[in-house]
Design a protein around this motif. Structure first.
Motif, short mmCIF file in Angstrom:
data_model
loop_
_atom_site.label_atom_id
_atom_site.label_comp_id
_atom_site.label_asym_id
_atom_site.label_seq_id
_atom_site.Cartn_x
_atom_site.Cartn_y
_atom_site.Cartn_z
N UNK A 175 -24.30 13.49 -20.69
CA UNK A 175 -23.59 14.10 -19.39
C UNK A 175 -22.16 12.99 -19.42
N UNK A 176 -21.14 13.42 -18.89
CA UNK A 176 -20.17 12.83 -18.99
C UNK A 176 -19.88 12.20 -17.57
N UNK A 177 -19.89 10.69 -17.51
CA UNK A 177 -19.68 10.20 -16.09
C UNK A 177 -18.36 10.39 -15.47
N UNK A 178 -18.54 10.54 -14.14
CA UNK A 178 -17.13 10.88 -13.54
C UNK A 178 -17.07 9.59 -12.61
N UNK A 179 -15.78 8.92 -13.01
CA UNK A 179 -15.25 7.79 -12.25
C UNK A 179 -14.18 8.19 -11.17
N UNK A 180 -14.77 7.90 -9.81
CA UNK A 180 -13.77 7.88 -8.89
C UNK A 180 -13.11 6.79 -8.35
N UNK A 181 -11.83 6.68 -8.53
CA UNK A 181 -10.97 5.60 -8.28
C UNK A 181 -10.15 5.80 -6.90
N UNK A 182 -10.75 5.15 -6.21
CA UNK A 182 -9.93 5.14 -4.75
C UNK A 182 -8.80 4.35 -4.64
N UNK A 183 -7.74 4.81 -4.12
CA UNK A 183 -6.53 4.06 -3.70
C UNK A 183 -6.61 3.65 -2.21
N UNK A 184 -6.45 2.57 -2.06
CA UNK A 184 -6.44 1.75 -0.59
C UNK A 184 -5.30 1.62 -0.11
N UNK A 185 -4.86 2.16 1.05
CA UNK A 185 -3.78 1.71 1.43
C UNK A 185 -3.57 0.41 2.26
N UNK A 186 -2.89 -0.65 1.89
CA UNK A 186 -3.00 -1.56 2.36
C UNK A 186 -1.69 -2.18 3.03
N UNK A 187 -1.84 -2.55 4.33
CA UNK A 187 -0.59 -2.89 5.07
C UNK A 187 -0.52 -4.45 5.30
N UNK A 188 -1.42 -5.24 4.40
CA UNK A 188 -1.26 -6.64 4.57
C UNK A 188 -0.11 -7.38 4.22
N UNK A 189 0.48 -8.26 4.98
CA UNK A 189 1.71 -8.82 4.82
C UNK A 189 1.40 -10.24 4.64
N UNK A 190 1.40 -10.81 3.59
CA UNK A 190 1.01 -12.44 3.59
C UNK A 190 2.08 -13.41 4.02
N UNK A 191 3.20 -12.88 4.28
CA UNK A 191 4.46 -13.70 4.57
C UNK A 191 4.17 -13.80 6.38
N UNK A 192 3.39 -13.10 6.83
CA UNK A 192 3.25 -12.86 8.43
C UNK A 192 2.41 -14.07 8.74
#
Length: 108
Positions: free
Chosen positions: A83-100
């Motif tokens: 069986x072929x393994x299905x890989x699910x990649x999640x894109x996490x929207x990040x609003x982190x600002x290190x300058x803050x």
């Protein structure tokens, strides 16, 4: 010694040959070098018990693929493939600002 053949005489001697040895049971309570009864399953689904020299519970005999129809053969061969393994990649929207947070890290 010959036993006379008299009508009505019960003949109690047991004749042992290769034909009767295959259909009788083992007349021992403990039989050396065998394990508990093993179930053998034939390709048509029927099964029977045997004594086997290795500790197994069930043995399935293989099905001859050449006797199947073309559709059944294709289905069976597809089941054998890995069986072929299905890989699910999640894109996490990040609003982190290190300058803050730089002003907190600065030493006074």
């Amino acid at each position: 010694m010959l036993i006379p053949r008299i009508p009505g005489f019960l003949h109690f001697c047991r004749s042992i040959s290769s034909t009767t040895a295959g259909i009788t049971k083992i007349h021992r309570s403990v039989y050396a070098r065998t394990y508990s009864p093993t179930v053998v399953v034939l390709p048509d689904g029927s099964s029977f018990n045997i004594r086997y020299h290795e500790p197994r519970q069930i043995i399935r005999l293989p099905l001859d693929v050449n006797t199947l129809s073309e559709e059944e053969r294709k289905i069976r061969l597809d089941r054998r493939k890995p069986k072929k393994k299905i890989r699910v990649y999640e894109e996490v929207e990040d609003s982190f600002n290190s300058q803050k947070y730089l002003k907190i890290l600065k030493k006074k």
